[in-house]
Motif scaffolding. Structure first.
Motif, short mmCIF file in Angstrom:
data_model
loop_
_atom_site.label_atom_id
_atom_site.label_comp_id
_atom_site.label_asym_id
_atom_site.label_seq_id
_atom_site.Cartn_x
_atom_site.Cartn_y
_atom_site.Cartn_z
N LYS A 156 0.94 -0.73 0.22
CA LYS A 156 0.14 -0.25 -0.31
C LYS A 156 0.91 1.38 -0.10
CE LYS A 156 -4.36 1.95 2.48
NZ LYS A 156 -4.52 1.62 3.22
N GLN A 157 0.52 2.36 -0.74
CA GLN A 157 1.01 3.21 -1.17
C GLN A 157 0.66 4.28 -1.06
OE1 GLN A 157 4.72 3.54 -0.37
NE2 GLN A 157 5.34 1.02 -0.97
N ASP A 158 1.05 5.28 -1.49
CA ASP A 158 -0.05 6.90 -1.68
C ASP A 158 0.22 6.78 -2.89
OD1 ASP A 158 1.29 10.24 -2.45
OD2 ASP A 158 -0.04 10.01 -0.67
N LYS A 159 -0.72 7.46 -3.25
CA LYS A 159 -1.25 7.60 -5.48
C LYS A 159 -0.27 7.45 -5.46
CE LYS A 159 -6.27 6.91 -4.82
NZ LYS A 159 -7.45 8.01 -5.53
N ASN A 160 0.51 9.36 -5.62
CA ASN A 160 1.82 9.81 -6.11
C ASN A 160 2.77 8.99 -6.15
OD1 ASN A 160 2.27 12.12 -6.95
ND2 ASN A 160 3.83 12.78 -5.19
N ILE A 161 2.91 8.28 -5.19
CA ILE A 161 4.23 7.42 -5.22
C ILE A 161 3.61 6.56 -6.28
CG2 ILE A 161 6.19 5.45 -4.44
CD1 ILE A 161 5.65 7.61 -1.40
N SER A 162 2.85 5.48 -6.24
CA SER A 162 1.84 4.69 -6.30
C SER A 162 1.99 4.71 -8.64
CB SER A 162 0.56 3.97 -5.88
OG SER A 162 -0.11 2.94 -6.38
N SER A 163 1.45 6.33 -8.99
CA SER A 163 1.01 6.65 -9.76
C SER A 163 2.04 6.32 -10.80
CB SER A 163 0.19 8.25 -10.19
OG SER A 163 0.43 8.78 -11.54
N LYS A 164 4.06 6.98 -9.92
CA LYS A 164 4.92 7.25 -10.16
C LYS A 164 5.18 6.10 -10.70
CE LYS A 164 5.66 11.75 -8.55
NZ LYS A 164 6.11 12.69 -9.51
N ALA A 165 5.38 4.93 -9.31
CA ALA A 165 6.36 3.66 -9.83
C ALA A 165 5.14 3.47 -10.89
CB ALA A 165 5.59 2.51 -8.48
#
Length: 226
Positions: free
Chosen positions: A85-94
């Motif tokens: 589970k990640q922050d949406k911003n980090i997950s989007s970039k990943a």
């Protein structure tokens, strides 16, 4: 292909990262900015030895691997990040960078899926939208190339079959020609033998006739009165 980068942008509590890991990550970031990506990778891995769940270390390690064209390894790091589970911003970039890694490996269908996941987290990301369309075009080209390659392979296979068929026909013809030639030679030999025998018989007949005439002439001369 633009790579989403998180260097100093992610600020995590010191208690979570730990001071030693944070120092390695900072050193890795400095080396990354200097484009010493291999050295940066070493520092990020050291940081992960101290804190294996560090989001920043994992993410930036993925970026350093990507910059070294180690696309499969980079993809594994981005996937690992998004498995948690990640922050949406980090997950989007990943997901964006995962799409880039897959795109570089020409895994277009998988890259399209990654870009779509990135847009779910950040629908307004223009770079991801652009890369998504680019990946779609590349997938169409790949499919066309594969289709063309398949057609060429089928054509080559057909040509090989035709050549093999022609070769078999030529071999059969050669066998037939050779057999016919042998038959002709046999017939010619038989004809020659018959002709020779006929000549010999004719010669014997001529000789016999000559001898008969010679005897007849000699007998006539003896009986002649003078």
């Amino acid at each position: 292909m633009k790579l989403s980068v998180i260097l100093l942008a992610i600020i995590l509590p010191v208690a979570l990262v730990g001071q030693p890991a944070k120092n390695y990550i900072r050193e890795g970031n400095k080396l990354y900015k200097q484009k010493k990506f291999n050295d940066a990778e070493v520092q990020y891995r050291k940081g992960l030895e101290k804190e294996s769940n560090s989001t920043k270390a994992n993410y930036n390690l993925g970026n350093s691997l990507y910059k070294q064209e180690k696309y499969d390894e980079a993809a594994e790091k981005y996937l690992d990040l998004n498995s948690r589970k990640q922050d949406k911003n980090i997950s989007s970039k990943a997901y964006h960078n995962l799409g880039n890694s897959l795109l570089k490996s020409k895994k277009y269908q998988e890259s399209i899926a990654a870009y779509k996941n990135a847009l779910k987290m950040n629908p307004s990301d223009y770079d991801t939208k652009y890369n998504l369309e680019y990946a779609k075009r590349m997938m169409v080209q790949q499919q066309q190339q594969q289709q063309k390659q398949k057609q060429n392979q089928n054509q080559d296979k057909n040509q090989q079959q035709q050549q093999q068929q022609q070769q078999n026909q030529n071999q059969d013809k050669n066998k037939q020609d050779k057999k016919h030639e042998q038959q002709q030679q046999k017939i010619s030999k038989q004809d020659s033998e018959r002709m020779l025998k006929a000549l010999q018989d004719e010669e014997k007949k001529v000789q016999k006739d000559l001898k008969k005439k010679a005897r007849a002439v000699g007998k006539k001369n003896v009986e002649k009165n003078w």
